[in-house]
Design an enzyme around this catalytic site. Structure first.
Site, mmCIF file in Angstrom:
data_model
loop_
_atom_site.group_PDB
_atom_site.id
_atom_site.type_symbol
_atom_site.label_atom_id
_atom_site.label_comp_id
_atom_site.label_asym_id
_atom_site.label_seq_id
_atom_site.Cartn_x
_atom_site.Cartn_y
_atom_site.Cartn_z
ATOM 1 N N ASP A 40 -11.976 -4.282 -32.722
ATOM 2 C CA ASP A 40 -11.325 -3.342 -31.811
ATOM 3 C C ASP A 40 -9.983 -3.925 -31.389
ATOM 4 O O ASP A 40 -9.791 -5.142 -31.408
ATOM 5 C CB ASP A 40 -12.202 -3.105 -30.570
ATOM 6 C CG ASP A 40 -11.852 -1.813 -29.844
ATOM 7 O OD1 ASP A 40 -12.599 -0.827 -29.995
ATOM 8 O OD2 ASP A 40 -10.836 -1.783 -29.125
ATOM 9 N N TYR A 166 -3.853 15.506 -33.262
ATOM 10 C CA TYR A 166 -5.197 14.965 -33.496
ATOM 11 C C TYR A 166 -5.897 15.725 -34.627
ATOM 12 O O TYR A 166 -6.473 15.118 -35.531
ATOM 13 C CB TYR A 166 -6.018 15.053 -32.210
ATOM 14 C CG TYR A 166 -7.387 14.432 -32.282
ATOM 15 C CD1 TYR A 166 -7.553 13.052 -32.264
ATOM 16 C CD2 TYR A 166 -8.542 15.224 -32.349
ATOM 17 C CE1 TYR A 166 -8.807 12.469 -32.316
ATOM 18 C CE2 TYR A 166 -9.798 14.651 -32.404
ATOM 19 C CZ TYR A 166 -9.928 13.279 -32.382
ATOM 20 O OH TYR A 166 -11.174 12.709 -32.438
#
Length: 256
Positions: A40, A166
């Site tokens: 991450d 998106y």
């Protein structure tokens, strides 16, 4: 490595592992016997996934062979560094790669800044490409038969108000998955995508309650999905149970 479970003894890389679907994928993959690399941009969040969530899911008090690593999927050098770190620790590239890193920068089309457009594309689309390219190359060089699972979104199919950037990025993930599946099949590397609907993740927390109520009316099951429900499909696609599924995009939406 664990000897029982759907993906027993396999090394799995999960990006976006610090929260949401990525964190759930780490939990379920580890439960089913995989050794997990939780990656991450927020290293502390990835470490929390390993130390708290995986350890708790497996019933152990420590993280075992699992590890947390930092990566910015939109940066080629960072992705290369991730591969090198995995090879240094495990001596082999992962057999399972889950592209779950993603961001939103929502706004009306007429108000959307180029910066917000670019940041979503760089993480969601370019980031998925960079991870796929880098780790598929490592798999082929090591003659590893693997499975790559890309997290798209149902808005990549139907669009959504305020999400032109998106939805475009997630539609791109589907097309890229289909093309990569055709190219990598000869190496016995399968590539599939999952298109989640409205899932109870940190991203959905930013949606106003009134909008959420309207969204739930569109879901026949009448509720948000749980990240674990996506993670179960990720694990299925990672396993030999899905050995002839390649280039697919699977809706997991409660019927939306």
């Amino acid at each position: 490595m664990a000897s029982k479970g759907l993906v027993a003894g396999r090394l799995a890389l999960v990006t976006g592992a610090g929260s949401g679907i990525g964190r759930a994928a780490c939990q379920v993959l580890s439960r089913e016997g995989a050794t997990v690399v939780a990656a991450d941009k927020n290293y502390d969040a990835a470490l929390e996934t390993i130390k708290k969530h995986i350890a708790l899911a497996s019933g152990y008090s420590d993280a075992g062979e699992h590890s947390a690593m930092e990566v910015d999927v939109s940066e080629p050098k960072s992705v290369q560094n991730l591969l090198q770190a995995i090879l240094a620790e495990y001596k082999v590239p992962p057999k399972i790669v889950v592209n779950s890193a993603g961001v939103t920068r929502d706004n009306w089309l007429l108000k959307l800044s180029q910066e917000d457009y670019d940041s979503v594309m760089n993480v969601n689309l370019k980031g998925t490409f960079l991870i796929m390219q880098t780790f598929a190359k490592a798999m082929t060089e090591s003659s590893i038969q693997g499975s790559i699972i890309n997290i798209s979104s149902i808005v990549g199919k139907y669009g959504n108000i305020g999400q032109t950037n998106y939805s475009a990025s997630k539609a791109g993930v589907v097309a890229m998955t289909q093309s990569a599946a055709k190219e990598l099949g000869k190496f016995n590397i399968r590539v599939n995508a999952i298109m989640p609907g409205f899932i109870d993740t940190p991203i959905i927390k930013t949606v106003p309650d009134k909008v959420k109520e309207q969204l739930l009316k569109l879901v026949p099951l009448g509720r948000l999905g749980d990240p674990t429900e996506i993670a179960e499909v990720i694990t299925f696609l990672s396993s030999d149970k899905s050995s002839f599924i390649n280039g697919a995009s699977i809706d997991v939406t409660g019927g939306y």
